[in-house]
Motif scaffolding. Sequence first.
Motif, PDB file in Angstrom:
ATOM      1  N   LEU A  86      -9.623  -3.737   1.098  1.00  0.00           N
ATOM      2  CA  LEU A  86      -9.130  -3.073  -0.103  1.00  0.00           C
ATOM      3  C   LEU A  86     -10.149  -3.135  -1.235  1.00  0.00           C
ATOM      4  N   ILE A  87     -10.868  -4.253  -1.339  1.00  0.00           N
ATOM      5  CA  ILE A  87     -11.925  -4.364  -2.354  1.00  0.00           C
ATOM      6  C   ILE A  87     -12.994  -3.314  -2.098  1.00  0.00           C
ATOM      7  N   GLU A  88     -13.407  -3.184  -0.839  1.00  0.00           N
ATOM      8  CA  GLU A  88     -14.440  -2.214  -0.476  1.00  0.00           C
ATOM      9  C   GLU A  88     -13.961  -0.784  -0.708  1.00  0.00           C
ATOM     10  N   LYS A  89     -12.700  -0.531  -0.399  1.00  0.00           N
ATOM     11  CA  LYS A  89     -12.128   0.814  -0.538  1.00  0.00           C
ATOM     12  C   LYS A  89     -11.931   1.196  -1.999  1.00  0.00           C
ATOM     13  N   SER A  90     -11.626   0.217  -2.836  1.00  0.00           N
ATOM     14  CA  SER A  90     -11.245   0.505  -4.225  1.00  0.00           C
ATOM     15  C   SER A  90     -12.190  -0.141  -5.225  1.00  0.00           C
ATOM     16  N   VAL A  91     -13.466  -0.164  -4.921  1.00  0.00           N
ATOM     17  CA  VAL A  91     -14.422  -0.876  -5.765  1.00  0.00           C
ATOM     18  C   VAL A  91     -14.423  -0.335  -7.192  1.00  0.00           C
ATOM     19  N   PRO A  99     -14.565 -11.032  -8.649  1.00  0.00           N
ATOM     20  CA  PRO A  99     -14.439 -12.502  -8.624  1.00  0.00           C
ATOM     21  C   PRO A  99     -13.027 -12.985  -8.934  1.00  0.00           C
ATOM     22  N   LEU A 100     -12.270 -12.233  -9.726  1.00  0.00           N
ATOM     23  CA  LEU A 100     -10.886 -12.610 -10.017  1.00  0.00           C
ATOM     24  C   LEU A 100     -10.035 -12.521  -8.759  1.00  0.00           C
ATOM     25  N   VAL A 101     -10.242 -11.462  -7.966  1.00  0.00           N
ATOM     26  CA  VAL A 101      -9.499 -11.315  -6.706  1.00  0.00           C
ATOM     27  C   VAL A 101      -9.755 -12.513  -5.808  1.00  0.00           C
ATOM     28  N   LYS A 105      -7.173 -15.587  -4.632  1.00  0.00           N
ATOM     29  CA  LYS A 105      -6.984 -15.829  -3.195  1.00  0.00           C
ATOM     30  C   LYS A 105      -7.322 -17.275  -2.857  1.00  0.00           C
ATOM     31  N   GLY A 106      -8.373 -17.791  -3.459  1.00  0.00           N
ATOM     32  CA  GLY A 106      -8.746 -19.177  -3.206  1.00  0.00           C
ATOM     33  C   GLY A 106      -7.822 -20.169  -3.881  1.00  0.00           C
ATOM     34  N   LEU A 107      -7.248 -19.769  -5.024  1.00  0.00           N
ATOM     35  CA  LEU A 107      -6.385 -20.663  -5.779  1.00  0.00           C
ATOM     36  C   LEU A 107      -5.116 -21.007  -5.017  1.00  0.00           C
ATOM     37  N   GLY A 303      -2.596  -5.244  -6.201  1.00  0.00           N
ATOM     38  CA  GLY A 303      -1.987  -6.334  -6.946  1.00  0.00           C
ATOM     39  C   GLY A 303      -2.014  -7.670  -6.237  1.00  0.00           C
ATOM     40  N   GLN A 304      -1.891  -8.723  -7.031  1.00  0.00           N
ATOM     41  CA  GLN A 304      -1.702 -10.094  -6.567  1.00  0.00           C
ATOM     42  C   GLN A 304      -0.639 -10.757  -7.434  1.00  0.00           C
ATOM     43  N   VAL A 305      -0.089 -11.857  -6.947  1.00  0.00           N
ATOM     44  CA  VAL A 305       0.899 -12.630  -7.692  1.00  0.00           C
ATOM     45  C   VAL A 305       0.300 -13.995  -8.016  1.00  0.00           C
TER      46      VAL A 305
END
Length: 481
Positions: A86-91, A99-101, A105-107, A303-305
């Motif tokens: 999705l990052i690659e598709k929606s850069v 980096p926020l994404v 994800k790491g958090l 989106g992320q939560v």
Amino acid sequence: MEIAFITIYLCILIYTIFKVLLDTYSTPKTLAYLMLIMLVPFLGILLYYSFGINYRHKRTTSIGVNSQTDFDLSYKNKDVDNTEKLIEKSVDEILHFQPLVHFLKGLFQENLSENNFKLLINGEEKFPEVLKSIATAQHFIHMEYYDWENDIVGNKIKDLLLKKAASGLKVRVLYDDYASKGIKKNIVKELKNGGVEIYPKIKVKLAKFANRINHRDHRKIIIVDGKIGFVGGINISDRYDNSIDTGLYWRDTHVKFTGLLVHNLQRHFIVSWNTAQLEKLAYSKALFPTIELIENEDIRALGQVVAGGPIYPMSNIMLSYFRIFSLAKEKLYITNPYFIPNESIMDALKQAAISGVDVRLMVPEKSDSAIVGAASKFYFNDLLNAGVKIYLYKKGFIHAKTVVADGLVSVVGTANMDIRSFDLNFEIMSVIYGKLFAANLEQSYISDLENCCEIKKEDWGNINVFNRLKYAVSRLISSFL
């Protein structure tokens, strides 16, 4: 005898000092407790053990961590992780916020997903959407709310939940035992008698004596059939619906979405559910159904939560705000009703403004808490000196908790910018990536500015000593709220 007594007291004193240093993470509280127990013999120690230790926190944290661990074991790898694709598709929709994404994800393993979003302004827009979604539910309804009131809106939702429960749907509800204490003798009893499973997130005993030191379930979320989700700042109360005359205009923001982000929301609800009562929910396809996005009038975005609370090892909410503020390059529009930031958030905002970012902060002109309102003003001078623009909302009370960064990233959630939302309360917020949704939220912000007055640096510099002292004292007191 006297020597023995003094020896025992010194041992208790030394033990208490060590306990304060090891267990209290807030610097103002640590200093306050140390001064109390050393300057007020005997009574200081007694007060610390009576009020300085949140015994519920220890129990809540233990149960919550176990619930989180147990559920994550059953949930792990069940949803396909398309984050990198999705990052690659929606850069172009994410740009320098990649980096926020990865940070989110790491958090706490929050995958990025594609969803349909609908921005909801005030209860006038939220409650019709909620009622419509509940009415069309076919399998289950999950709700977790801080404040539910026994009024027109509260009873409308109650009646619809009873109807759905009577038709055979599973309805599960969590509420904050203190904020929603007004419904325990009416709405809660009616829902239980009608087949709804409803529990307080954390049981509060002696509610009349409970204060803000106790943990609160500050979330406001709804999940319908595992396919529709709601999150934001709007509680279940007439005051959020300005078509109902409650004497004061309330401005707030919520968001409705469909897509795999609902699964992330569901994950956090189930952990709360498993913490609050004996029936433990595990992963199942019924709770996490396959979702196919359909084209409609809603906005397609990623989106992320982000979930926060005392059960998490880090301050997820604070760290997420900090990361967004640090990555902003052009503009940062913030709305928050309870602004009592820590040093990290202050530094991030000042650094952004000094670097040329158009940083704007909107807070209520008059807070519903005199102490919080005064404490917020303590920080204005430093922010103004750094170039942050501060606006006071005058039309009524603004309760929204939103951020728009660089016309790319939007935040809509439940979290204030204070120590309670950072570390003590259970909070949740959506982080949305996409230019169109950000443009909508930004336009809402611009519209709200029409009902604001801007604080000018030169005017604020003329604040008298009495008011400055009031703001400083309120800031100290706010650490204990």
